[in-house]
Design an enzyme around this catalytic site. Structure first.
Site, short mmCIF file in Angstrom:
data_model
loop_
_atom_site.label_atom_id
_atom_site.label_comp_id
_atom_site.label_asym_id
_atom_site.label_seq_id
_atom_site.Cartn_x
_atom_site.Cartn_y
_atom_site.Cartn_z
N LYS A 30 38.58 42.89 45.51
CA LYS A 30 39.85 42.55 44.71
C LYS A 30 39.78 43.75 43.32
O LYS A 30 41.05 44.20 43.34
CB LYS A 30 39.72 41.22 43.88
CG LYS A 30 39.66 40.10 44.99
CD LYS A 30 39.63 38.68 44.17
CE LYS A 30 38.52 38.46 43.58
NZ LYS A 30 37.25 38.27 44.21
N GLU A 98 40.27 39.47 37.47
CA GLU A 98 39.58 38.17 36.96
C GLU A 98 40.38 37.07 36.23
O GLU A 98 40.20 36.38 35.50
CB GLU A 98 38.09 38.67 36.14
CG GLU A 98 37.33 39.77 36.40
CD GLU A 98 36.64 39.39 37.49
OE1 GLU A 98 36.60 38.26 38.29
OE2 GLU A 98 35.72 40.38 37.76
N ALA A 99 41.57 37.02 36.85
CA ALA A 99 42.66 35.99 36.33
C ALA A 99 42.26 34.63 36.34
O ALA A 99 42.57 33.76 35.52
CB ALA A 99 43.83 36.52 37.01
#
Ligand SMILES: [Zn+2]
Length: 211
Positions: A30, A98-99
């Site tokens: 990611k 890191e939402a």
């Protein structure tokens, strides 16, 4: 979903900004994709801000396991993302790493930035916590995003099946209870995380030699 076709009233050249959520377990790439996407947009002359929260480096930057890094804005709980962005001269897009750890209110603010300010938002994060329960911010992203993409970059369970879920390991055993967010995988922490397939997350088997 926003879609345009030859029959739509959207004039050519104009398009709505988008909210996209890329999710996957730890180590699925990611952060690497977030950095790559920022690089690609920057090459096109677009201006973006890079945001993160609780990055593995412990500081306000995005680091990926393959060694890339970039300075980033740390998203504190009290940070108003609309105010942050409108305080800058020009922002075309946001990279939000890191939402899953943002507040639900901050996810609403991301949607406002897309709809009211025409800013593309690319959010990256985990979907679910160590119990396989969805993070509130991830749930809101699933509900609001124009597009949701599962990332599966060859992250495998010890058994060889695709790794889907994050396990928290404390003292060599899989934890089923505890705080939703605990930073692990540092020298000082007794907590570590391991990606498992659904079967082994449910059974709690961590594989040989990993305890
Ligand atoms: Zn497995």
């Amino acid at each position: 979903m926003t879609q345009s076709s030859a029959l739509s009233a959207v004039p050519s050249g104009a398009r709505d900004a988008v909210l996209k959520f890329y999710f996957g377990p730890m180590d699925c790439g990611k952060s690497t994709l977030a950095l790559q996407m920022n690089y690609n947009h920057g090459r096109q002359g677009r201006r973006g801000l890079v945001l993160t929260k609780h990055d593995r480096s412990g500081g306000p930057k995005i680091t990926s396991r393959i060694g890339l890094g970039l300075e980033a804005i740390e998203v504190e709980d009290s940070l108003d993302l609309v105010r942050l962005v409108t305080g800058h001269a020009r922002v075309d897009y946001l990279i939000c790493d890191e939402a899953c750890f943002y507040s639900v209110e901050q996810i609403e603010q991301l949607a406002d930035l897309v709809d009211e300010h025409g800013i593309d938002v690319y959010a990256f994060g985990l979907a679910s916590d160590f119990r396989s329960v969805m993070f509130p911010a991830a749930q809101r992203l699933f509900e609001l995003a124009d597009e949701v993409c599962r990332l599966q970059v060859e992250v495998l369970c010890w058994c060889g099946r695709p790794g889907q879920l994050n396990a928290r390991v404390v003292g060599g055993a899989l934890a089923r209870t505890g705080e939703q967010v605990v930073i692990g995988d540092t020298d000082a922490s007794p907590v570590r995380y391991q990606v498992l397939c659904r079967r082994h997350h449910r059974s709690g088997q961590l594989g040989e030699g990993t305890a």
